[in-house]
Write a protein that holds these residues in place. Structure first.
Motif, PDB file in Angstrom:
ATOM      1  N   ARG A 121       0.834  -1.209   0.000  1.00  0.00           N
ATOM      2  CA  ARG A 121       0.000   0.000   0.000  1.00  0.00           C
ATOM      3  C   ARG A 121       0.871   1.262   0.000  1.00  0.00           C
ATOM      4  O   ARG A 121       0.606   2.215  -0.737  1.00  0.00           O
ATOM      5  CB  ARG A 121      -0.921   0.007   1.220  1.00  0.00           C
ATOM      6  CG  ARG A 121      -2.055  -0.991   1.135  1.00  0.00           C
ATOM      7  CD  ARG A 121      -2.818  -1.038   2.465  1.00  0.00           C
ATOM      8  NE  ARG A 121      -3.925  -1.944   2.430  1.00  0.00           N
ATOM      9  CZ  ARG A 121      -5.200  -1.571   2.305  1.00  0.00           C
ATOM     10  NH1 ARG A 121      -5.509  -0.296   2.199  1.00  0.00           N
ATOM     11  NH2 ARG A 121      -6.160  -2.479   2.291  1.00  0.00           N
ATOM     12  N   HIS A 122       1.894   1.261   0.831  1.00  0.00           N
ATOM     13  CA  HIS A 122       2.797   2.412   0.928  1.00  0.00           C
ATOM     14  C   HIS A 122       3.508   2.643  -0.407  1.00  0.00           C
ATOM     15  O   HIS A 122       3.601   3.782  -0.882  1.00  0.00           O
ATOM     16  CB  HIS A 122       3.795   2.174   2.061  1.00  0.00           C
ATOM     17  CG  HIS A 122       4.624   3.358   2.400  1.00  0.00           C
ATOM     18  ND1 HIS A 122       5.423   3.389   3.501  1.00  0.00           N
ATOM     19  CD2 HIS A 122       4.827   4.555   1.788  1.00  0.00           C
ATOM     20  CE1 HIS A 122       6.074   4.546   3.553  1.00  0.00           C
ATOM     21  NE2 HIS A 122       5.722   5.267   2.522  1.00  0.00           N
ATOM     22  N   ALA A 123       4.017   1.577  -1.004  1.00  0.00           N
ATOM     23  CA  ALA A 123       4.718   1.700  -2.282  1.00  0.00           C
ATOM     24  C   ALA A 123       3.791   2.257  -3.355  1.00  0.00           C
ATOM     25  O   ALA A 123       4.184   3.127  -4.151  1.00  0.00           O
ATOM     26  CB  ALA A 123       5.283   0.346  -2.712  1.00  0.00           C
ATOM     27  N   ASN A 124       2.556   1.787  -3.391  1.00  0.00           N
ATOM     28  CA  ASN A 124       1.590   2.312  -4.355  1.00  0.00           C
ATOM     29  C   ASN A 124       1.362   3.799  -4.118  1.00  0.00           C
ATOM     30  O   ASN A 124       1.345   4.592  -5.064  1.00  0.00           O
ATOM     31  CB  ASN A 124       0.280   1.532  -4.249  1.00  0.00           C
ATOM     32  CG  ASN A 124      -0.789   2.118  -5.139  1.00  0.00           C
ATOM     33  OD1 ASN A 124      -1.572   2.967  -4.695  1.00  0.00           O
ATOM     34  ND2 ASN A 124      -0.823   1.682  -6.380  1.00  0.00           N
ATOM     35  N   ASP A 125       1.206   4.196  -2.863  1.00  0.00           N
ATOM     36  CA  ASP A 125       1.021   5.613  -2.540  1.00  0.00           C
ATOM     37  C   ASP A 125       2.213   6.451  -2.977  1.00  0.00           C
ATOM     38  O   ASP A 125       2.062   7.632  -3.301  1.00  0.00           O
ATOM     39  CB  ASP A 125       0.787   5.805  -1.039  1.00  0.00           C
ATOM     40  CG  ASP A 125      -0.610   5.411  -0.593  1.00  0.00           C
ATOM     41  OD1 ASP A 125      -1.488   5.190  -1.459  1.00  0.00           O
ATOM     42  OD2 ASP A 125      -0.828   5.308   0.634  1.00  0.00           O
ATOM     43  N   GLU A 126       3.401   5.852  -2.986  1.00  0.00           N
ATOM     44  CA  GLU A 126       4.616   6.560  -3.394  1.00  0.00           C
ATOM     45  C   GLU A 126       4.826   6.536  -4.908  1.00  0.00           C
ATOM     46  O   GLU A 126       5.817   7.072  -5.399  1.00  0.00           O
ATOM     47  CB  GLU A 126       5.841   5.963  -2.694  1.00  0.00           C
ATOM     48  CG  GLU A 126       5.852   6.172  -1.185  1.00  0.00           C
ATOM     49  CD  GLU A 126       6.014   7.633  -0.786  1.00  0.00           C
ATOM     50  OE1 GLU A 126       6.666   8.403  -1.527  1.00  0.00           O
ATOM     51  OE2 GLU A 126       5.465   8.013   0.275  1.00  0.00           O
ATOM     52  N   GLY A 127       3.931   5.890  -5.643  1.00  0.00           N
ATOM     53  CA  GLY A 127       4.000   5.912  -7.102  1.00  0.00           C
ATOM     54  C   GLY A 127       4.629   4.686  -7.743  1.00  0.00           C
ATOM     55  O   GLY A 127       4.800   4.644  -8.963  1.00  0.00           O
ATOM     56  N   TYR A 128       4.957   3.678  -6.965  1.00  0.00           N
ATOM     57  CA  TYR A 128       5.525   2.452  -7.534  1.00  0.00           C
ATOM     58  C   TYR A 128       4.416   1.574  -8.092  1.00  0.00           C
ATOM     59  O   TYR A 128       3.307   1.531  -7.551  1.00  0.00           O
ATOM     60  CB  TYR A 128       6.296   1.657  -6.463  1.00  0.00           C
ATOM     61  CG  TYR A 128       7.555   2.336  -6.023  1.00  0.00           C
ATOM     62  CD1 TYR A 128       8.730   2.203  -6.758  1.00  0.00           C
ATOM     63  CD2 TYR A 128       7.564   3.133  -4.883  1.00  0.00           C
ATOM     64  CE1 TYR A 128       9.885   2.843  -6.356  1.00  0.00           C
ATOM     65  CE2 TYR A 128       8.722   3.784  -4.480  1.00  0.00           C
ATOM     66  CZ  TYR A 128       9.878   3.635  -5.229  1.00  0.00           C
ATOM     67  OH  TYR A 128      11.017   4.282  -4.838  1.00  0.00           O
ATOM     68  N   GLU A 129       4.722   0.863  -9.157  1.00  0.00           N
ATOM     69  CA  GLU A 129       3.857  -0.200  -9.640  1.00  0.00           C
ATOM     70  C   GLU A 129       4.233  -1.435  -8.830  1.00  0.00           C
ATOM     71  O   GLU A 129       5.415  -1.747  -8.690  1.00  0.00           O
ATOM     72  CB  GLU A 129       4.099  -0.436 -11.126  1.00  0.00           C
ATOM     73  CG  GLU A 129       3.153  -1.425 -11.733  1.00  0.00           C
ATOM     74  CD  GLU A 129       3.321  -1.537 -13.238  1.00  0.00           C
ATOM     75  OE1 GLU A 129       2.828  -2.534 -13.776  1.00  0.00           O
ATOM     76  OE2 GLU A 129       3.944  -0.655 -13.857  1.00  0.00           O
ATOM     77  N   VAL A 130       3.249  -2.116  -8.279  1.00  0.00           N
ATOM     78  CA  VAL A 130       3.528  -3.230  -7.375  1.00  0.00           C
ATOM     79  C   VAL A 130       2.869  -4.510  -7.884  1.00  0.00           C
ATOM     80  O   VAL A 130       1.675  -4.529  -8.175  1.00  0.00           O
ATOM     81  CB  VAL A 130       3.043  -2.940  -5.937  1.00  0.00           C
ATOM     82  CG1 VAL A 130       3.413  -4.087  -5.007  1.00  0.00           C
ATOM     83  CG2 VAL A 130       3.618  -1.625  -5.421  1.00  0.00           C
ATOM     84  N   ASP A 131       3.672  -5.562  -7.970  1.00  0.00           N
ATOM     85  CA  ASP A 131       3.180  -6.904  -8.233  1.00  0.00           C
ATOM     86  C   ASP A 131       3.221  -7.649  -6.906  1.00  0.00           C
ATOM     87  O   ASP A 131       4.298  -7.835  -6.325  1.00  0.00           O
ATOM     88  CB  ASP A 131       4.052  -7.626  -9.272  1.00  0.00           C
ATOM     89  CG  ASP A 131       3.912  -7.028 -10.655  1.00  0.00           C
ATOM     90  OD1 ASP A 131       2.981  -6.241 -10.895  1.00  0.00           O
ATOM     91  OD2 ASP A 131       4.752  -7.351 -11.521  1.00  0.00           O
ATOM     92  N   PHE A 132       2.060  -8.040  -6.403  1.00  0.00           N
ATOM     93  CA  PHE A 132       1.944  -8.746  -5.134  1.00  0.00           C
ATOM     94  C   PHE A 132       1.745 -10.218  -5.451  1.00  0.00           C
ATOM     95  O   PHE A 132       0.863 -10.579  -6.223  1.00  0.00           O
ATOM     96  CB  PHE A 132       0.752  -8.196  -4.343  1.00  0.00           C
ATOM     97  CG  PHE A 132       0.671  -8.702  -2.932  1.00  0.00           C
ATOM     98  CD1 PHE A 132       1.336  -8.050  -1.913  1.00  0.00           C
ATOM     99  CD2 PHE A 132      -0.093  -9.821  -2.622  1.00  0.00           C
ATOM    100  CE1 PHE A 132       1.256  -8.509  -0.602  1.00  0.00           C
ATOM    101  CE2 PHE A 132      -0.181 -10.281  -1.314  1.00  0.00           C
ATOM    102  CZ  PHE A 132       0.499  -9.625  -0.302  1.00  0.00           C
TER     103      PHE A 132
END
Length: 181
Positions: A121-132
């Motif tokens: 969630r934090h990474a997404n808020d910081e603008g990263y594309e995240v593969d979980f």
């Protein structure tokens, strides 16, 4: 390469907690090791993140703050110790990611609904594309306030449901590796 794999809190400390369960361990290790091996083969940098705090099993003095037995050995591109749920708080990880020009993160580790979800969630808020990658995360049964059991498989499914489409792309190991290529 603009992708990095985060291996969050996959450490021996958890074996020394009262909630530890072996039930899904073999599957978790097999899928995590496939993800690690695939990242190594593709040149994707792997970041080791270990939780450290004053709790006996998570203190550096305990000797348990080290990779979980059975996890594939790998040369970490970077290693960080964290004291919060998000790997992006109080560590050098955000600076390292910027220096490496990383824009996509693959998230794996222990506990699915805590440090892995919070970092996502934090990474997404910081603008990263995240593969979980749920199959490369591990968690344990939880107790509802009424004392009934929230099974670990249901915790993983719930985590995937709340992250998908909003905070991350939910991937299998193979899908995450294909997206990193």
């Amino acid at each position: 390469m603009n992708t990095a794999l985060l291996v969050i809190d996959v450490q021996e400390s958890f074996r020394h907690r009262p909630y530890w369960q072996d039930e899904h361990l073999d599957t978790f290790l097999a899928r995590s090791n496939a993800l690690i091996d695939g990242c190594i083969a593709r040149g994707v940098p792997i970041v080791r993140i270990l939780h450290v705090d004053g709790d006996a099993s998570f203190s550096l003095a305990s000797g348990h703050v080290r990779p979980l037995d059975g996890l594939a050995r790998y040369e970490a591109a970077a290693e960080f110790h964290k004291q919060r749920h998000s790997a992006l708080v109080g560590t050098g990880l955000p600076v390292w990611l910027k220096q490496q020009r990383i824009h996509r993160l693959i998230v794996s580790g222990i506990r699915t609904e805590q440090c892995c979800e919070t970092t996502t969630r934090h990474a997404n808020d910081e603008g990263y594309e995240v593969d979980f990658v749920p199959e490369a995360t591990l968690t344990f049964d939880l107790a509802y306030p009424d004392g009934s059991t929230f099974r670990s498989a249901d915790v993983v499914a719930r985590t995937a449901a709340v992250l998908t489409g909003r905070f991350a792309t939910i991937c299998t190991v193979e899908q995450a590796l294909a997206r990193a290529a």
